[in-house]
Write an enzyme that holds these catalytic residues in place. Structure first.
Site, PDB file in Angstrom:
ATOM      1  N   HIS A   1     -44.306  -0.291  46.285  1.00 20.36           N
ATOM      2  CA  HIS A   1     -44.066  -0.282  44.838  1.00 20.36           C
ATOM      3  C   HIS A   1     -44.549  -1.521  44.102  1.00 20.36           C
ATOM      4  CE1 HIS A   1     -40.577  -2.924  45.475  1.00 20.36           C
ATOM      5  NE2 HIS A   1     -40.412  -2.982  44.176  1.00 20.36           N
ATOM      6  N   ASP A   2     -44.583  -2.682  44.746  1.00 21.92           N
ATOM      7  CA  ASP A   2     -45.010  -3.912  44.069  1.00 21.92           C
ATOM      8  C   ASP A   2     -46.418  -4.348  44.469  1.00 21.92           C
ATOM      9  OD1 ASP A   2     -43.087  -4.534  42.204  1.00 21.92           O
ATOM     10  OD2 ASP A   2     -41.909  -5.802  43.533  1.00 21.92           O
TER      11      ASP A   2
ATOM     12  N   LYS B   1     -48.424  -6.879  42.488  1.00 19.55           N
ATOM     13  CA  LYS B   1     -48.155  -8.325  42.534  1.00 19.55           C
ATOM     14  C   LYS B   1     -49.122  -9.070  43.445  1.00 19.55           C
ATOM     15  CE  LYS B   1     -43.270  -8.152  41.255  1.00 19.55           C
ATOM     16  NZ  LYS B   1     -41.875  -8.400  41.672  1.00 19.55           N
TER      17      LYS B   1
ATOM     18  N   ASP C   1     -34.712  -1.055  42.686  1.00 17.07           N
ATOM     19  CA  ASP C   1     -35.479  -2.242  42.313  1.00 17.07           C
ATOM     20  C   ASP C   1     -34.629  -3.190  41.463  1.00 17.07           C
ATOM     21  OD1 ASP C   1     -38.120  -3.665  42.050  1.00 17.07           O
ATOM     22  OD2 ASP C   1     -37.782  -3.217  39.934  1.00 17.07           O
TER      23      ASP C   1
END
Length: 343
Positions: A201-202, A205, A284
């Site tokens: 999901h990240d 980043k 999250d």
């Protein structure tokens, strides 16, 4: 994200700046004379291996690398995986060394495999390679088994030992999402996809400067704007990745969307936000609230849930009530919150 690291100016090298480092990585790009002089005296400063990065097509850097013959030299154009493999060989780095004593074999292996997938995912984002979906699936299966055998609190206490706040956060969200999906009675296939979605999901980043991700203090408004671009960056990274399911891509792009349309990046509302994404958003936010940061303590689970309930129409409150039942169990509340940062 791969190793615990710190930056130091070449011209200011000393035993104090070297500290307990096991290997030094020196970039010869735009290297000044003072830094090169200090580097030549490195052996008098610390007896650790040095890898110099240089550009073989840059005559100046090529000559500098040749003059530093006692150190390893690596062409900057080599794949990042080559550099990582060499550093790992020099340090003997084992990500599991920091795990709590007495951890079960199942949770240890799930942690090891999940970390291996996160490293491969980061490399994929950097180099444009295919995502290792087989490793992702294996990691999700190992994690779900570990969660089922040892429980969520054991998993969270393990992942909080990771040196990278970003990796710690992804591992925490993946565990929360898998366990919550199981708590809701979702089929095993759906639980596994939620874990995979938590790991991915990240991904946006990976292209946010580490100086911002790992900043030991509160972010400025401009830095927060940069951080908030990560879902859109994730969209760019994942759009051509046909090896991933649409559901996992949506979790990466939409996990900051709110039901009332006040989220980002697209301001989605209501039924346009799937159950998968709603679940991921809850996990999250809970992870972010309960993790400690350099400038604030992490909230206890009960306080975090209270804050989330106050978000009202932004979140699926029926789903949040189910989540609260899971995380407010006594054995879950025994989780030792991390001192790492995840934004």
């Amino acid at each position: 994200m791969f190793f615990k690291a710190r930056r130091a100016a070449m011209a200011g090298l000393s035993r104090e700046t070297v500290g307990d480092a096991q290997v030094a990585l020196v970039d010869l790009q735009d290297a000044g004379q003072a830094g090169l002089v200090a580097l030549k005296a490195w052996e008098g400063v610390a007896g650790i291996p040095v890898i110099c990065l240089f550009d073989r097509k840059n005559r100046r850097e090529l000559i500098q690398a040749g003059a530093l013959g006692k150190f390893e030299a690596l062409d900057r154009s080599e794949p990042v995986a080559v550099l990582l493999t060499r550093i790992r060989a020099l340090t003997g780095n084992d990500i599991c060394k920091a795990l709590p004593p007495g951890l079960s074999r199942q949770t240890t292996e799930a942690y090891r495999k999940s970390n291996a997938f996160l490293e491969s995912l980061t490399l994929s984002a950097i180099e444009g390679a295919d995502i290792e979906v087989n490793l992702m699936s294996e990691s999700a299966a190992e994690m779900l088994t570990a969660l089922s055998l040892d429980g969520l609190s054991v998993w969270l206490n393990a992942v909080h030992t990771h040196h990278s706040g970003t990796y710690c956060h992804s591992l925490m969200v993946a565990g929360l999402a898998g366990m919550f999906a199981r708590h809701l009675g979702w089929p095993e296939e759906a639980c596994l996809e939620m874990i995979a979605g938590g790991l991915v999901h990240d991904i946006g980043k990976t292209r946010i400067p580490l100086a911002i991700l790992d900043k030991p203090g509160k972010l400025t408004e401009k830095e927060r704007e940069i951080i908030n671009r990560h879902p859109d960056i994730g969209r760019v990274i994942l759009k051509p990745r046909h090896e991933l399911s649409v559901a996992i891509k949506k979790m990466a792009v939409q996990h900051h969307e709110y039901l009332d349309g006040s989220g980002y990046p697209d301001g989605l509302t209501g039924e346009r936000i799937s159950q998968d994404v709603r679940l991921m958003t809850i996990c999250d936010i809970f992870a972010a609230l309960t993790e400690r940061r350099a400038y604030k303590d992490g909230a206890p689970p009960r306080v975090a849930v209270s804050i989330m309930k106050q978000m009202g129409p932004k979140l699926d409150q029926d789903m949040l009530s189910q989540f609260a039942r899971m995380v407010l169990e006594d054995r879950f509340c025994a989780v030792k919150r991390s001192a790492k940062s995840a934004r």
